[in-house]
Scaffold this active site. Structure first.
Site, PDB file in Angstrom:
ATOM      1  CD  GLU A 166      -8.889   0.317   7.429  1.00 12.84           C
ATOM      2  OE1 GLU A 166      -8.890  -0.603   8.270  1.00 12.84           O
ATOM      3  OE2 GLU A 166      -8.170   1.333   7.540  1.00 12.84           O
ATOM      4  CG  ASP A 209      -0.369  -0.587   2.463  1.00 11.24           C
ATOM      5  OD1 ASP A 209       0.873  -0.587   2.590  1.00 11.24           O
ATOM      6  OD2 ASP A 209      -1.125  -1.044   3.334  1.00 11.24           O
ATOM      7  CG  ASN A 215      -9.176  -2.208  11.636  1.00  8.11           C
ATOM      8  OD1 ASN A 215      -8.187  -2.822  11.203  1.00  8.11           O
ATOM      9  ND2 ASN A 215      -9.627  -1.101  11.076  1.00  8.11           N
ATOM     10  CG  HIS A 228      -5.996  -2.774   8.573  1.00  8.75           C
ATOM     11  ND1 HIS A 228      -6.115  -1.436   8.907  1.00  8.75           N
ATOM     12  CD2 HIS A 228      -4.691  -3.080   8.795  1.00  8.75           C
ATOM     13  CE1 HIS A 228      -4.950  -0.984   9.302  1.00  8.75           C
ATOM     14  NE2 HIS A 228      -4.061  -1.951   9.252  1.00  8.75           N
TER      15      HIS A 228
END
Ligand code: F6R
Length: 260
Positions: free
Chosen positions: A144, A68, A137, A139
């Site tokens: 996400e 990313d 979370n 990810h």
């Protein structure tokens, strides 16, 4: 198949993960390696640099693709992931910079950029080994919770939790970009091997949910349970949840540091 390897601490986790990457590079010198940024892989990169300096590793034919990049950031920006990879790894090994790929944060045409990046991964013949961290979370990359499993590279709006977690790298929370380019879950799942690393108690609950809970987009990393070649290397604090619930899943056999 998923293998979960125990490491007593961050350094041991890093060394074990670096060993797996080394084996890949030795067995296939022109491997396509998928890399991640963040705190988790820093020790892995340090260890690989050390082995390179000793003459045990040669990266001259290796190609890399990163997961990313922040939307809008140039590689000269200290917060960009291109800069991170250069500073923490690439500048200290003999990799050809032309063989290192990341999404281009300065290309503001998201559709064109995502298409270009998927094309690069395809032209390289796919990813041999993808290194992953895991977000609080769940990810992976910047996929996400709620992201569809079948997506390829796309532009995402970062979750508040992710912006909060990443503000440590910026002067203030307002400077954290709100968008990023990320490989999709489909790109990640197409990697031939996956190496997930996790460290610290803060990851214990999510690691347990991701590896032993239901497979659902609400916990993106849970999709890894469907991949046929995943190795998880995590330290004792990160494994504490799994060890409590499902200790039989954790392979402690090769933790040489437990005895020494
Ligand atoms: C980074 C990335 C993220 C991180 C994750 C964990 O390229 O894709 O998914 O791996 O946010 O970050 P750390 O390792 O900083 O806890």
């Amino acid at each position: 198949m998923m293998k979960i390897l125990y490491a007593k601490d961050f350094q041991t986790m890093s060394r074990k993960a670096a060993n797996i990457i080394s084996a890949q590079v030795i067995l296939k010198p022109n491997s396509v390696l998928g890399f991640a940024t963040g705190s988790s892989p820093l020790g892995v990169y340090e260890q690989l640099i050390e082995w390179y300096r000793k003459g045990d590793l040669d990266f001259s034919a290796v190609r890399t693709v990163n997961l990313d990049e922040y939307y809008g950031l140039d590689k000269s920006s200290p917060q960009s992931y291109a800069y991170f990879m250069y500073q923490n790894f690439f500048k200290d090994i003999n990799i050809d910079p032309n063989n290192t790929y990341l999404p281009d944060g300065t290309n503001l045409d998201a559709e064109a950029e995502c298409c270009r990046y998927n094309q690069i991964i395809g032209d390289l013949g796919g990813i041999d080994l993808q290194l992953l961290g895991i977000g609080h979370n769940g990810h992976i990359g910047f996929n996400e919770p709620g992201e569809a499993f079948e997506r390829e590279t796309h532009c995402v709006a970062l979750a508040e939790k992710t912006i909060e977690a990443n503000k440590r790298f910026f002067d203030s929370v307002d400077e954290v970009p709100r968008k990023a380019y990320t490989m999709g879950i489909k790109n990640i799942m197409n990697a031939r091997k996956i190496l997930l690393i996790a460290s610290g108690e803060g990851k214990a609950e999510i690691l347990c949910r991701a590896l032993t809970g239901p497979i659902a987009p609400s916990v993106p990393a849970s999709v890894l349970q469907l991949h046929n070649d995943v190795t998880v290397v995590a330290d004792a604090p990160a494994l504490s949840g799994i060890l409590e619930q499902s200790a039989h899943l954790v392979d402690k056999l090769y933790d040489w540091d437990m005895e020494h």
